[in-house]
Design an enzyme around this catalytic site. Structure first.
Site: not given
Ligand code: MRU
Length: 353
Positions: A48-50, A198, A239, A250
């Site tokens: 996960r994470g963009a 997270q 994201d 998030k």
């Molecule tokens: O649902 P997730 O864990 O994929 O959400 C991640 C986030 O919201 C992060 O803050 C975002 O992707 C930036 S990651 C460098």
């Protein structure tokens, strides 16, 4: 010195992902050797994470190319396009996923007429390139973000934006780890980030790994810390950032930005230009992913509410650009008005788009 954490490994025949759902208690790897397994790993948040989901999706396309049994170029193209279409359906909010898949699609188009094995070779190269580029972008985000945090004693962050969420050392967390190298007194407030945790599970793990002083807090503690003067700056990831600076991140990010404004605390967003979506004018156009109610009623599988209760579980919210003090990109720091500064930054970006 602690070794760098890298959650995505490509080994030609398969993609290996660090199983983030089991962290911080178990470090296990998941082997994805089909496109479907890659798509599911994105959906179920093994990864996960963009930026990380963009990189993973790109490898998913490379995997489809390597696994293709098609003899004809037309059949091969069809298979790759099917894989891209499947991966596009995994998670809707982070634009990095679509950016990476569009780039793979363009690579496919460029190779029209080439043999399937040549096409597979070039698709793999493109995915590896996307991964490597993100690692470099994280380094720049760390450098520019750390400048904004210079002189801060206490920094608060939300969700996980470190190595686990990217191809390198992270976005917002890269700024924190870079700043901490110069300022050993830097202390981080890691908020747990309900409902998926997270912050508690992943950011605390990364910050501990980097040996940076921190405290884990529950999300409802931040306003009181701000009131007591115990937060000098807030830095988060993104994201999707649209033309006017409205930023999807998030769930809970918006609340932090409102509180920061009320307490006169700078609120920073850090992301690579691959997170920009300047085709959208305002945050109203961003699709927000709704996730399984069980993430709320059964965090980490542990029941805290009856499973038949009605639940609202958006994974993200949108913070208006006017609440954001600065947006750190790999091209430098953007300030309001974002309609101008983001456009200029994107024009200066060296990332292939
Ligand atoms: O649902 P997730 O864990 O994929 O959400 C991640 C986030 O919201 C992060 O803050 C975002 O992707 C930036 S990651 C460098």
């Amino acid at each position: 010195m602690a070794t760098a954490l890298r959650p995505i490994r490509w080994k030609k025949d398969a993609l290996y992902l660090l199983e983030q759902r089991l962290l911080p208690f178990r470090e296990t790897w998941v082997k994805c050797d089909t496109v479907e397994k890659v798509a599911r790993a994105i959906e179920d948040m093994t990864v996960r994470g963009a930026p990380a989901i963009g990189i993973t999706a790109a490898y998913g396309v490379a995997l489809a190319a390597f696994r293709s049994k098609s003899k004809s170029p037309a059949g091969f193209k069809k298979e790759i396009e099917k894989a891209i279409a499947r991966l596009r359906k995994t998670r809707p909010t982070a634009v990095n996923l679509f950016w990476a898949l569009d780039r793979m699609q363009r690579q496919l188009k460029k190779m029209k007429g080439a043999s399937s094995s040549d096409q597979a070779y070039w698709l793999e190269r493109e995915a590896v390139e996307i991964h490597k580029e993100d690692e470099a972008l994280c380094g720049l985000l760390g450098k520019y973000g750390a400048r904004l945090l210079a002189g801060c004693r206490n920094v608060l962050t939300h969700c996980n934006t470190g190595a686990l969420a990217t191809g390198g050392d992270g976005t917002a967390l890269s700024a924190i780890t870079t700043a901490a190298k110069k300022n050993r007194k830097l202390h981080v407030w890691v908020d747990e980030t309900r409902p998926y945790l997270q912050g508690a599970r992943l950011t605390a793990y990364e910050v501990a790994h980097a040996r940076i002083p921190f405290h884990l807090i529950t999300d409802n503690m931040s306003a009181s810390l701000m009131k007591q003067g115990k937060v000098d700056a807030i830095i988060v990831g993104a994201d999707r950032i649209v033309a006017n600076g409205d930023t999807a991140n998030k769930i809970g990010t918006y609340a932090l930005a409102v509180m920061a404004k009320a307490h006169g605390i700078p609120f920073y967003v850090s992301a690579p230009t691959t997170t920009l979506d300047l085709t959208k004018r305002t945050g109203k156009e961003i699709v927000i992913e709704q996730r399984n109610p069980r993430e709320v009623t059964h965090p980490q599988g542990y029941p805290i509410a009856k499973e038949d209760y009605p639940v609202y579980n958006p994974a993200f919210d949108v913070t208006p650009g006017e609440l954001i003090t600065a947006i750190v990109l790999e091209t430098g720091t953007c300030r309001p008005p974002y309609t101008k500064s983001l456009k200029k930054a994107l024009a200066n970006s060296k990332v292939v788009s």
